[in-house]
Scaffold this active site. Structure first.
Site, PDB file in Angstrom:
ATOM      1  N   ASP A 118      42.394  39.120  44.877  1.00 25.82           N
ATOM      2  CA  ASP A 118      42.528  39.826  43.599  1.00 25.82           C
ATOM      3  C   ASP A 118      43.357  39.073  42.567  1.00 25.82           C
ATOM      4  O   ASP A 118      44.022  39.679  41.716  1.00 25.82           O
ATOM      5  CB  ASP A 118      43.122  41.237  43.816  1.00 25.82           C
ATOM      6  CG  ASP A 118      42.326  42.038  44.826  1.00 25.82           C
ATOM      7  OD1 ASP A 118      41.102  41.870  44.861  1.00 25.82           O
ATOM      8  OD2 ASP A 118      42.938  42.822  45.587  1.00 25.82           O
ATOM      9  N   LYS A 142      39.896  35.739  40.349  1.00 28.22           N
ATOM     10  CA  LYS A 142      38.907  34.668  40.578  1.00 28.22           C
ATOM     11  C   LYS A 142      37.615  34.946  39.808  1.00 28.22           C
ATOM     12  O   LYS A 142      37.000  34.044  39.257  1.00 28.22           O
ATOM     13  CB  LYS A 142      38.571  34.550  42.077  1.00 28.22           C
ATOM     14  CG  LYS A 142      39.756  34.233  42.955  1.00 28.22           C
ATOM     15  CD  LYS A 142      39.385  34.256  44.421  1.00 28.22           C
ATOM     16  CE  LYS A 142      39.070  35.643  44.967  1.00 28.22           C
ATOM     17  NZ  LYS A 142      40.201  36.573  44.982  1.00 28.22           N
ATOM     18  N   GLY A 171      35.956  42.230  45.595  1.00 27.86           N
ATOM     19  CA  GLY A 171      35.769  43.027  44.389  1.00 27.86           C
ATOM     20  C   GLY A 171      36.261  42.191  43.224  1.00 27.86           C
ATOM     21  O   GLY A 171      37.447  41.929  43.104  1.00 27.86           O
ATOM     22  N   HIS A 172      35.327  41.690  42.412  1.00 29.83           N
ATOM     23  CA  HIS A 172      35.689  40.809  41.302  1.00 29.83           C
ATOM     24  C   HIS A 172      35.349  41.502  39.988  1.00 29.83           C
ATOM     25  O   HIS A 172      34.189  41.755  39.703  1.00 29.83           O
ATOM     26  CB  HIS A 172      34.930  39.473  41.413  1.00 29.83           C
ATOM     27  CG  HIS A 172      35.191  38.740  42.704  1.00 29.83           C
ATOM     28  ND1 HIS A 172      34.483  37.648  43.114  1.00 29.83           N
ATOM     29  CD2 HIS A 172      36.121  38.950  43.675  1.00 29.83           C
ATOM     30  CE1 HIS A 172      34.950  37.218  44.280  1.00 29.83           C
ATOM     31  NE2 HIS A 172      35.930  38.001  44.649  1.00 29.83           N
ATOM     32  N   THR A 173      36.375  41.824  39.219  1.00 34.37           N
ATOM     33  CA  THR A 173      36.166  42.568  37.977  1.00 34.37           C
ATOM     34  C   THR A 173      36.218  41.635  36.772  1.00 34.37           C
ATOM     35  O   THR A 173      37.123  40.821  36.658  1.00 34.37           O
ATOM     36  CB  THR A 173      37.259  43.654  37.827  1.00 34.37           C
ATOM     37  OG1 THR A 173      37.224  44.481  38.988  1.00 34.37           O
ATOM     38  CG2 THR A 173      37.032  44.509  36.591  1.00 34.37           C
ATOM     39  N   GLN A 183      38.259  36.567  48.557  1.00 33.37           N
ATOM     40  CA  GLN A 183      39.529  36.666  49.290  1.00 33.37           C
ATOM     41  C   GLN A 183      40.466  35.513  48.884  1.00 33.37           C
ATOM     42  O   GLN A 183      40.361  35.036  47.773  1.00 33.37           O
ATOM     43  CB  GLN A 183      39.313  36.696  50.812  1.00 33.37           C
ATOM     44  CG  GLN A 183      38.654  37.962  51.330  1.00 33.37           C
ATOM     45  CD  GLN A 183      37.146  37.980  51.151  1.00 33.37           C
ATOM     46  OE1 GLN A 183      36.466  37.036  51.515  1.00 33.37           O
ATOM     47  NE2 GLN A 183      36.612  39.041  50.592  1.00 33.37           N
ATOM     48  N   ASP A 216      50.622  38.263  31.109  1.00 31.57           N
ATOM     49  CA  ASP A 216      50.925  39.362  30.176  1.00 31.57           C
ATOM     50  C   ASP A 216      51.608  40.532  30.864  1.00 31.57           C
ATOM     51  O   ASP A 216      52.401  41.248  30.247  1.00 31.57           O
ATOM     52  CB  ASP A 216      49.627  39.849  29.506  1.00 31.57           C
ATOM     53  CG  ASP A 216      48.550  40.210  30.525  1.00 31.57           C
ATOM     54  OD1 ASP A 216      48.172  39.318  31.327  1.00 31.57           O
ATOM     55  OD2 ASP A 216      48.091  41.371  30.542  1.00 31.57           O
TER      56      ASP A 216
HETATM   57  P1  GDP Z   1      39.448  38.796  42.084  1.00 33.71           P
HETATM   58  O1  GDP Z   1      39.120  39.567  43.304  1.00 33.71           O
HETATM   59  O2  GDP Z   1      40.290  37.585  42.368  1.00 33.71           O
HETATM   60  O3  GDP Z   1      38.251  38.452  41.243  1.00 33.71           O
HETATM   61  O4  GDP Z   1      40.372  39.740  41.190  1.00 33.71           O
HETATM   62  P2  GDP Z   1      40.101  41.290  40.877  1.00 33.71           P
HETATM   63  O5  GDP Z   1      39.016  41.358  39.874  1.00 33.71           O
HETATM   64  O6  GDP Z   1      39.957  42.080  42.123  1.00 33.71           O
HETATM   65  O7  GDP Z   1      41.498  41.717  40.303  1.00 33.71           O
HETATM   66  C1  GDP Z   1      42.014  41.169  39.125  1.00 33.71           C
HETATM   67  C2  GDP Z   1      42.183  42.294  38.095  1.00 33.71           C
HETATM   68  O8  GDP Z   1      42.995  41.846  37.038  1.00 33.71           O
HETATM   69  C3  GDP Z   1      40.869  42.708  37.447  1.00 33.71           C
HETATM   70  O9  GDP Z   1      40.916  44.070  37.155  1.00 33.71           O
HETATM   71  C4  GDP Z   1      40.823  41.893  36.155  1.00 33.71           C
HETATM   72  O10 GDP Z   1      40.082  42.532  35.142  1.00 33.71           O
HETATM   73  C5  GDP Z   1      42.275  41.826  35.800  1.00 33.71           C
HETATM   74  N1  GDP Z   1      42.711  40.591  35.152  1.00 33.71           N
HETATM   75  C6  GDP Z   1      42.287  39.318  35.358  1.00 33.71           C
HETATM   76  N2  GDP Z   1      43.024  38.458  34.616  1.00 33.71           N
HETATM   77  C7  GDP Z   1      43.918  39.209  33.947  1.00 33.71           C
HETATM   78  C8  GDP Z   1      44.985  38.893  33.038  1.00 33.71           C
HETATM   79  O11 GDP Z   1      45.280  37.751  32.722  1.00 33.71           O
HETATM   80  N3  GDP Z   1      45.726  39.955  32.565  1.00 33.71           N
HETATM   81  C9  GDP Z   1      45.458  41.236  32.911  1.00 33.71           C
HETATM   82  N4  GDP Z   1      46.245  42.193  32.409  1.00 33.71           N
HETATM   83  N5  GDP Z   1      44.471  41.563  33.762  1.00 33.71           N
HETATM   84  C10 GDP Z   1      43.722  40.563  34.264  1.00 33.71           C
HETATM   85  P1  IMO Z   2      38.736  39.603  46.647  1.00 34.80           P
HETATM   86  O1  IMO Z   2      37.586  38.625  46.716  1.00 34.80           O
HETATM   87  C1  IMO Z   2      42.048  41.646  48.545  1.00 34.80           C
HETATM   88  C2  IMO Z   2      41.711  42.340  52.850  1.00 34.80           C
HETATM   89  C3  IMO Z   2      41.610  43.754  53.331  1.00 34.80           C
HETATM   90  C4  IMO Z   2      42.317  43.634  54.669  1.00 34.80           C
HETATM   91  C5  IMO Z   2      41.866  42.277  55.167  1.00 34.80           C
HETATM   92  C6  IMO Z   2      40.686  42.321  56.131  1.00 34.80           C
HETATM   93  O2  IMO Z   2      38.478  40.750  45.738  1.00 34.80           O
HETATM   94  O3  IMO Z   2      39.996  38.880  46.354  1.00 34.80           O
HETATM   95  P2  IMO Z   2      38.088  42.765  55.826  1.00 34.80           P
HETATM   96  O4  IMO Z   2      37.358  43.944  55.279  1.00 34.80           O
HETATM   97  O5  IMO Z   2      37.834  41.499  55.069  1.00 34.80           O
HETATM   98  O6  IMO Z   2      37.923  42.577  57.300  1.00 34.80           O
HETATM   99  O7  IMO Z   2      39.655  43.128  55.629  1.00 34.80           O
HETATM  100  O8  IMO Z   2      41.511  41.534  54.015  1.00 34.80           O
HETATM  101  N1  IMO Z   2      40.708  41.929  51.859  1.00 34.80           N
HETATM  102  C7  IMO Z   2      40.975  41.746  50.553  1.00 34.80           C
HETATM  103  N2  IMO Z   2      42.098  41.953  49.856  1.00 34.80           N
HETATM  104  N3  IMO Z   2      40.958  41.130  47.935  1.00 34.80           N
HETATM  105  C8  IMO Z   2      39.835  40.880  48.629  1.00 34.80           C
HETATM  106  O9  IMO Z   2      38.773  40.243  48.105  1.00 34.80           O
HETATM  107  C9  IMO Z   2      39.784  41.229  50.002  1.00 34.80           C
HETATM  108  N4  IMO Z   2      38.851  41.159  50.970  1.00 34.80           N
HETATM  109  C10 IMO Z   2      39.423  41.566  52.110  1.00 34.80           C
HETATM  110  O10 IMO Z   2      42.262  44.649  52.455  1.00 34.80           O
HETATM  111  O11 IMO Z   2      43.706  43.579  54.462  1.00 34.80           O
HETATM  112 MG    MG Z   3      39.301  41.504  44.045  1.00 30.17          MG
END
Ligand code: GDP
Ligand code: IMO
Ligand code: MG
Length: 428
Positions: free
Chosen positions: A13, A16, A40-42, A223, A332
């Site tokens: 998270d 990426k 979960g990539h937002t 991850q 930020d």
């Molecule tokens: P990922 O799994 O690595 O793709 O990351 P996620 O999408 O799960 O989590 C990152 C969260 O932070 C998402 O809700 C993005 O929209 C948000 N995000 C990404 N970059 C920034 C940033 O620079 N500032 C803020 N405030 N939010 C961000």
């Molecule tokens: P992104 O791509 C954050 C965590 C789970 C748990 C462990 C094992 O969005 O960064 P699993 O279901 O993979 O066997 O769970 O890994 N986990 C993540 N945590 N971001 C993720 O993906 C994750 N994918 C798995 O919460 O601790």
């Molecule tokens: Mg994520």
């Protein structure tokens, strides 16, 4: 060799998806190479929010071909739901393909994941319960079902029957749960096969040829290093290798073809699920980070554990990945803190000070972070697009990270929207 790899350097998270989305604007191929719909990539495009779980985030740019390579585990139901959602949001998904070698998540994988977590009680990992671990287990045990098998009814039937002999014994005898019948699964998965047939292709040759032809090929990690099966906080990890090295086996691309290795880290840290996390905050500071950073999981909705940046762990992550370019996201979120702490070493359970990561998960849980404290800044930085315009203390914070890691930050992200970036250096 214009290849780019985007990996997470913490516990997932890091943002990426947002970084992949930006780079995808100039990419001919965007390839996912490990993990599954546990990710979960937002990404925010203007006011529109897109959440990708299985599809490469590059699908949003509608430019490069999107490939789910052999190293990914694919839940066909989740795949089709994601395709439907994106199409209902007005996007085309005609350019999304799945490797014939990719392993398929079956309903019994999801059941196993769920029952095992229940069974483990307090010792549970806190998985996403998407069947990821059990599917990779079957792959390594050489009993897995691959995408190519969905297209062959006889092989699929035989494999499901064989697998269910073992799985049903576990469900009945160990977990005290109902057994499952092969017929329902077979029917459902043959249907998926029919719907997905035009997308199931060989991918490794095409990816390698594209690289050889000088096309821009981007690999999107899911991850992150601290969840890596070997180098993370085992057993509180995921079941794949979310590293730059993972690309070699997860997409069939040799290491000498990988060039720009981009590591993404938040300006602080978060973790979902269980396992040690030395800089975790249990006070109002942690609460403020969670609130301001909207730190709730995109896949399971769980509140993320929050804490200060851990440079010891980050250095370990950069070393294993060979990071050449660093991205710091969510700077930020740290605006308004009077002081910002950064962990630069650990105090071990017997009072020693160390600045390297440990393979002992039980010991890591006992380590105390040693912090340096840096002055914060008050300004809203979400509209800033040039590094020089950042408050002096924010610049110093970035420089501190660069100096500790010995790697340059090439991009600082200051908001969730696609354009909220400070590019310190052009990549391509
Ligand atoms: P990922 O799994 O690595 O793709 O990351 P996620 O999408 O799960 O989590 C990152 C969260 O932070 C998402 O809700 C993005 O929209 C948000 N995000 C990404 N970059 C920034 C940033 O620079 N500032 C803020 N405030 N939010 C961000
Ligand atoms: P992104 O791509 C954050 C965590 C789970 C748990 C462990 C094992 O969005 O960064 P699993 O279901 O993979 O066997 O769970 O890994 N986990 C993540 N945590 N971001 C993720 O993906 C994750 N994918 C798995 O919460 O601790
Ligand atoms: Mg994520």
């Amino acid at each position: 060799m214009p290849t780019f790899v985007v990996v997470g350097l913490q516990w997932g998270d890091e943002g990426k998806g947002k970084i992949t989305d930006i780079l995808s604007a100039k990419s001919d191929y965007i390839v996912r190479y490990q993990g599954g719909n546990n990710a979960g990539h937002t990404v925010y495009v203007g006011e529109n929010k897109f959440v990708l779980h299985l599809l490469p985030s590059g699908v949003l740019q509608d430019k490069g071909k999107c490939i789910i390579a052999n190293g990914v585990v694919v839940d066909p139901k989740a795949f089709m739901e994601e395709i439907d959602t994106l199409e209902s949001q007005g996007l085309s998904t005609d350019h999304v393909f799945i490797s014939r070698r990719a392993h398929i998540i079956m309903p019994y994988h999801i059941m196993l994941d769920t029952y095992r977590e229940e069974f483990a009680g307090k010792g549970q990992i806190g998985t996403t319960k998407r069947g990821i671990g059990p599917c990779y287990e079957d792959k390594i045990s050489r009993v897995g079902i691959r995408a190519i098998d969905l297209l062959n009814p006889d092989i699929l039937e035989e494999k499901i029957k064989e697998n269910l002999k073992v799985k049903n014994a576990l469900f009945e005898k160990l977990f005290d749960k109902p057994t499952v019948d092969y017929k329902d699964i077979l029917e459902q998965y043959l249907e998926y096969g029919k719907k997905l047939a035009h997308r199931i292709v060989d991918t490794e040759l095409e990816i390698n040829q594209a690289i050889d032809e000088g096309k821009n090929v981007l690999f999107e990690g899911a991850q992150a290093l601290m969840l890596d099966i070997d180098f993370g906080t085992y057993p509180y990890v995921t079941s794949s290798s979310p590293t730059t090295g993972g690309v070699t086996v997860g997409a069939g691309v040799p290491p000498n073809k990988l060039e720009t290795l981009i590591g993404v880290s938040k300006a602080y840290s978060t973790r979902v699920g269980n396992g040690p996390y030395p800089t975790e905050l249990f006070d109002e500071v942690g609460e403020q980070i969670r609130k301001v950073g909207h730190e709730f999981g995109a896949t399971t909705g769980r509140p993320r554990r929050c804490g200060w940046l851990d440079l010891v762990a980050l250095k370990h992550a950069c070393m294993i990945n060979g990071i050449t370019h660093l991205v710091i996201t969510k700077l930020d979120v740290l605006s308004k803190f009077k002081n910002i702490k950064v962990c630069t070493a650990y105090e071990t359970e017997d009072g020693k000070v160390i600045d390297y990561f440990t393979s002992s998960t039980t010991k890591l849980a006992l380590y105390k972070p040693i912090y340096e404290e840096l002055p914060g800044w008050d300004e809203d930085i979400t509209k800033i697009s040039s590094f020089d315009e950042l408050p002096q203390n924010a610049q110093s914070y970035i420089h501190f990270i660069e100096k500790y890691l010995g790697i340059e930050v090439y991009l600082v992200s200051v908001g969730p929207e696609r354009t909220q970036n400070i590019l310190k250096k052009e990549l391509f």
